[in-house]
Design an enzyme around this catalytic site. Structure first.
Site, mmCIF file in Angstrom:
data_model
loop_
_atom_site.group_PDB
_atom_site.id
_atom_site.type_symbol
_atom_site.label_atom_id
_atom_site.label_comp_id
_atom_site.label_asym_id
_atom_site.label_seq_id
_atom_site.Cartn_x
_atom_site.Cartn_y
_atom_site.Cartn_z
ATOM 1 N N GLY A 12 0.817 -1.209 0.000
ATOM 2 C CA GLY A 12 0.000 0.000 0.000
ATOM 3 C C GLY A 12 0.849 1.255 0.000
ATOM 4 O O GLY A 12 0.541 2.224 0.697
ATOM 5 N N ASN A 63 -3.342 -6.959 -4.496
ATOM 6 C CA ASN A 63 -4.528 -6.794 -3.665
ATOM 7 C C ASN A 63 -4.342 -7.714 -2.468
ATOM 8 O O ASN A 63 -4.457 -8.935 -2.589
ATOM 9 C CB ASN A 63 -5.795 -7.158 -4.448
ATOM 10 C CG ASN A 63 -7.056 -7.003 -3.621
ATOM 11 O OD1 ASN A 63 -6.999 -6.824 -2.400
ATOM 12 N ND2 ASN A 63 -8.203 -7.069 -4.268
ATOM 13 N N TYR A 159 -12.679 -3.356 12.850
ATOM 14 C CA TYR A 159 -11.339 -2.889 12.456
ATOM 15 C C TYR A 159 -10.369 -2.948 13.632
ATOM 16 O O TYR A 159 -9.261 -3.499 13.529
ATOM 17 C CB TYR A 159 -11.462 -1.467 11.922
ATOM 18 C CG TYR A 159 -10.159 -0.779 11.613
ATOM 19 C CD1 TYR A 159 -9.468 -1.036 10.425
ATOM 20 C CD2 TYR A 159 -9.618 0.153 12.489
ATOM 21 C CE1 TYR A 159 -8.270 -0.390 10.132
ATOM 22 C CE2 TYR A 159 -8.431 0.804 12.207
ATOM 23 C CZ TYR A 159 -7.763 0.527 11.025
ATOM 24 O OH TYR A 159 -6.583 1.161 10.746
ATOM 25 N N LYS A 163 -6.908 -5.229 14.449
ATOM 26 C CA LYS A 163 -5.615 -4.620 14.748
ATOM 27 C C LYS A 163 -5.102 -5.098 16.110
ATOM 28 O O LYS A 163 -3.887 -5.234 16.308
ATOM 29 C CB LYS A 163 -5.729 -3.095 14.720
ATOM 30 C CG LYS A 163 -5.946 -2.542 13.315
ATOM 31 C CD LYS A 163 -4.835 -2.938 12.351
ATOM 32 C CE LYS A 163 -4.892 -2.179 11.050
ATOM 33 N NZ LYS A 163 -3.811 -2.569 10.114
#
Length: 254
Positions: A12, A63, A159, A163
């Site tokens: 990314g 991806n 999310y 993490k």
């Protein structure tokens, strides 16, 4: 001619935190390979900016959520390491690629959960596993977490949970790869004003002011606040930092 510079792979890396990390790595003399999902032109612009800093650079499409493409990616990465660097390994893996999705727990769908899982935890877990044969001994792994694994803002239950899993996973990496001299650490940004958070900030303009009021340094973070932390962990100055969580949030919710 074989490169003498160490090589970092940033997933990314075409935008946001990944882009800034790549640029800061180059400033420290590391060669950089970035991955992008769909923004090829942006990735090529980053490669040029890296080369303008005097290092070798390349971009590869990936991806992270498509685990069935990891074999192809590993093969392509191996080829570019051989052709451009005359090497069969790279030194630092920065698992930065991510997607954003915020929704209250009661409204989070299984599809949304799975999309986040495939990129943020399952993807990181198995991409790291797939690339282990290409990761040099005495190298390092930096996984991106979030301040939301410590403090809570409603809407990020999925999310932030993933993490939290990344932080535990990172400690296991440090323990199991220590015999190879490979360090593993986590960088946990606070709220950062990048295009990653743009939709949320645009739809809730009051959020920035609230975050700034809850941050000891009195503002929302920017990408430039994070890239240097990641780059530092890829230097010999950080050689004794291992299995640690470094929060870079300006002091949110103290």
């Amino acid at each position: 001619m074989k490169s003498e510079n160490k090589i970092a792979l940033v997933t990314g890396g075409s935008r946001g935190l990944g882009k800034n990390a790549a640029l800061r790595l180059a400033e420290k003399g590391l060669d950089v390979i970035i991955t992008y999902n769909s923004k090829q032109q942006e990735a090529l612009a980053v490669v040029k900016a890296l080369e303008d800093k005097g290092v070798k650079a390349a971009s590869l499409q990936l991806n992270v959520g498509s685990l069935n493409r990891y074999d192809d990616f590993s093969s392509t990465l191996n080829s570019i390491l051989t052709e451009k660097w005359d090497r069969s390994t790279f030194d630092y893996l920065i698992n930065n690629a991510g997607i954003d999705w915020a929704a209250p727990f009661a409204q989070t769908s299984e599809e949304q959960f799975d999309s986040l899982m495939n990129v943020h935890f399952k993807g990181t877990y198995f991409l790291t596993q797939k690339l282990l044969p290409l990761l040099a001994d005495n190298g390092g792994i930096i996984n991106l977490s979030t301040g939301l694994a410590r403090f809570v803002i409603p809407g990020y239950s999925a999310y932030a949970s993933m993490k939290g899993a990344i932080e535990t996973f990172t400690k296991y990496l440090a323990k199991e790869l220590g015999s190879r001299g490979i360090r593993a650490n986590t960088v946990a940004p606070g709220a950062i004003d990048t295009d990653f958070n743009k939709a949320n900030f645009d739809s809730h303009p009051e959020v920035k002011g609230f975050i700034a009021s809850q941050t000891a340094l009195g503002r929302v973070g920017i990408a430039e606040d994070i890239g240097g932390v990641i780059a530092f962990l890829c230097t010999d100055d950080a050689r004794w930092i291992n299995a640690q969580r470094l929060e870079a949030s300006g002091g949110m919710f103290l």
